[in-house]
Design a protein around this motif. Sequence first.
Motif, mmCIF file in Angstrom:
data_model
loop_
_atom_site.group_PDB
_atom_site.id
_atom_site.type_symbol
_atom_site.label_atom_id
_atom_site.label_comp_id
_atom_site.label_asym_id
_atom_site.label_seq_id
_atom_site.Cartn_x
_atom_site.Cartn_y
_atom_site.Cartn_z
ATOM 1 N N TYR A 136 0.841 -1.213 0.000
ATOM 2 C CA TYR A 136 0.000 0.000 0.000
ATOM 3 C C TYR A 136 0.872 1.258 0.000
ATOM 4 O O TYR A 136 0.593 2.213 -0.729
ATOM 5 C CB TYR A 136 -0.915 -0.003 1.220
ATOM 6 C CG TYR A 136 -1.936 1.113 1.194
ATOM 7 C CD1 TYR A 136 -3.159 0.942 0.545
ATOM 8 C CD2 TYR A 136 -1.680 2.338 1.809
ATOM 9 C CE1 TYR A 136 -4.092 1.965 0.511
ATOM 10 C CE2 TYR A 136 -2.608 3.362 1.771
ATOM 11 C CZ TYR A 136 -3.811 3.166 1.126
ATOM 12 O OH TYR A 136 -4.734 4.185 1.088
ATOM 13 N N ARG A 143 0.523 3.864 -3.002
ATOM 14 C CA ARG A 143 -0.291 5.051 -2.749
ATOM 15 C C ARG A 143 0.486 6.258 -2.224
ATOM 16 O O ARG A 143 0.090 7.391 -2.460
ATOM 17 C CB ARG A 143 -1.381 4.711 -1.738
ATOM 18 C CG ARG A 143 -2.491 3.829 -2.279
ATOM 19 C CD ARG A 143 -3.446 4.634 -3.156
ATOM 20 N NE ARG A 143 -4.666 3.912 -3.442
ATOM 21 C CZ ARG A 143 -4.900 3.244 -4.553
ATOM 22 N NH1 ARG A 143 -3.963 3.222 -5.501
ATOM 23 N NH2 ARG A 143 -6.030 2.604 -4.738
ATOM 24 N N TRP A 144 1.562 6.038 -1.516
ATOM 25 C CA TRP A 144 2.234 7.153 -0.840
ATOM 26 C C TRP A 144 3.456 7.632 -1.611
ATOM 27 O O TRP A 144 4.097 6.870 -2.324
ATOM 28 C CB TRP A 144 2.673 6.742 0.566
ATOM 29 C CG TRP A 144 1.539 6.341 1.454
ATOM 30 C CD1 TRP A 144 0.211 6.579 1.268
ATOM 31 C CD2 TRP A 144 1.641 5.604 2.681
ATOM 32 N NE1 TRP A 144 -0.529 6.055 2.298
ATOM 33 C CE2 TRP A 144 0.314 5.455 3.176
ATOM 34 C CE3 TRP A 144 2.699 5.081 3.404
ATOM 35 C CZ2 TRP A 144 0.051 4.780 4.365
ATOM 36 C CZ3 TRP A 144 2.445 4.417 4.585
ATOM 37 C CH2 TRP A 144 1.129 4.266 5.065
ATOM 38 N N ARG A 202 0.618 -5.157 -4.563
ATOM 39 C CA ARG A 202 0.788 -3.783 -5.062
ATOM 40 C C ARG A 202 0.075 -3.584 -6.395
ATOM 41 O O ARG A 202 -0.597 -2.559 -6.604
ATOM 42 C CB ARG A 202 2.271 -3.469 -5.211
ATOM 43 C CG ARG A 202 2.547 -2.061 -5.736
ATOM 44 C CD ARG A 202 4.029 -1.811 -5.922
ATOM 45 N NE ARG A 202 4.274 -0.490 -6.452
ATOM 46 C CZ ARG A 202 5.488 0.015 -6.709
ATOM 47 N NH1 ARG A 202 6.561 -0.724 -6.458
ATOM 48 N NH2 ARG A 202 5.631 1.231 -7.200
ATOM 49 N N GLU A 212 -2.877 -0.827 -7.103
ATOM 50 C CA GLU A 212 -2.764 0.184 -8.154
ATOM 51 C C GLU A 212 -3.923 0.111 -9.140
ATOM 52 O O GLU A 212 -4.220 1.101 -9.823
ATOM 53 C CB GLU A 212 -1.436 0.011 -8.888
ATOM 54 C CG GLU A 212 -0.225 0.393 -8.043
ATOM 55 C CD GLU A 212 1.090 0.125 -8.736
ATOM 56 O OE1 GLU A 212 1.088 -0.647 -9.727
ATOM 57 O OE2 GLU A 212 2.120 0.657 -8.283
ATOM 58 N N PRO A 254 -8.206 5.388 -6.616
ATOM 59 C CA PRO A 254 -8.060 6.065 -5.311
ATOM 60 C C PRO A 254 -9.279 6.904 -4.939
ATOM 61 O O PRO A 254 -9.501 7.189 -3.755
ATOM 62 C CB PRO A 254 -6.822 6.949 -5.510
ATOM 63 C CG PRO A 254 -6.088 6.346 -6.662
ATOM 64 C CD PRO A 254 -7.140 5.759 -7.550
ATOM 65 N N GLU A 292 -11.539 5.488 -2.223
ATOM 66 C CA GLU A 292 -11.135 5.746 -0.843
ATOM 67 C C GLU A 292 -11.452 7.183 -0.445
ATOM 68 O O GLU A 292 -11.874 7.446 0.689
ATOM 69 C CB GLU A 292 -9.635 5.477 -0.673
ATOM 70 C CG GLU A 292 -9.248 4.020 -0.845
ATOM 71 C CD GLU A 292 -7.752 3.808 -0.668
ATOM 72 O OE1 GLU A 292 -7.053 4.779 -0.294
ATOM 73 O OE2 GLU A 292 -7.290 2.680 -0.875
ATOM 74 N N ARG A 343 -8.603 6.840 7.317
ATOM 75 C CA ARG A 343 -7.821 6.179 6.262
ATOM 76 C C ARG A 343 -7.828 4.660 6.420
ATOM 77 O O ARG A 343 -7.983 3.924 5.443
ATOM 78 C CB ARG A 343 -6.390 6.705 6.283
ATOM 79 C CG ARG A 343 -5.491 6.072 5.244
ATOM 80 C CD ARG A 343 -4.132 6.722 5.217
ATOM 81 N NE ARG A 343 -4.209 8.094 4.744
ATOM 82 C CZ ARG A 343 -3.143 8.876 4.600
ATOM 83 N NH1 ARG A 343 -1.935 8.416 4.903
ATOM 84 N NH2 ARG A 343 -3.276 10.111 4.166
ATOM 85 N N THR A 352 -10.929 -0.760 -0.120
ATOM 86 C CA THR A 352 -9.804 -1.263 -0.916
ATOM 87 C C THR A 352 -9.540 -2.738 -0.677
ATOM 88 O O THR A 352 -9.355 -3.504 -1.632
ATOM 89 C CB THR A 352 -8.539 -0.451 -0.610
ATOM 90 O OG1 THR A 352 -8.821 0.939 -0.785
ATOM 91 C CG2 THR A 352 -7.405 -0.863 -1.537
#
Length: 230
Positions: free
Chosen positions: A35, A39-40, A112, A116, A120, A123, A133, A141
């Motif tokens: 994640y 995402r980050w 992953r 992807e 997004p 969320e 979150r 998710t």
Amino acid sequence: MNWLGPEEWQAVALSLKVSIWASLLSLPFGIFVAYALARWEFAGKQLLNGLVHLPLILPPVVTGYLLLLAFGTQGALGGFLQQFGIILAFRWTGAALAAAIMGFPLMVRAIRLSIEAVDPKLEQAAATLGANRFWAFATVTLPLILPGVIAGTILAFAKAMGEFGATITFVSNIPGQTQTLPSAIYAFLQVPGGESAALRLVLISVGIAMSALILSELLARRASKRLGGT
């Protein structure tokens, strides 16, 4: 399995034990790292990605030696854990650690890719409804990436079943204690007349690996259909 001798059966049972623990205990870390990479954006992201995939390109013996340096009784981490009665070197728990590290890249990559593929904005929509979150991930998710989680976990399990180099370097090849299937096959091939026992273990290894891959495919398809139906 009446056609297996006691030593062969011990190797099979220990391999299953090691692989199950390796895949299950690494799963939460695999989801978190997958994640974070998907995402980050953060400093050192590429370094983390490189470290995660490093066991795939390093010789397994090197990985095992690094584990021995770190988690051996004379290593920094090993010495610290020893104070709490936790010894990994030359124990089945060490074999589980080595197998988990070797299978971790496959797990993270599968999860992953699934993350992807999830928009997004789903969320973000959950966040606008008051979900934090973690709750947005758990309720939106995670169900959507379930096929990838299943596939990644079983791939890690299959990799753990076949791990040899890192395991034998870190925990040696002690019958009944650290001798997994690959180690037992290697040991039988070193003694005269051991070819038949090695062949039996090879057939079992192939059967378990194929069963794991087929099960992964079936579970992933079932999860995809269930999500599609809802």
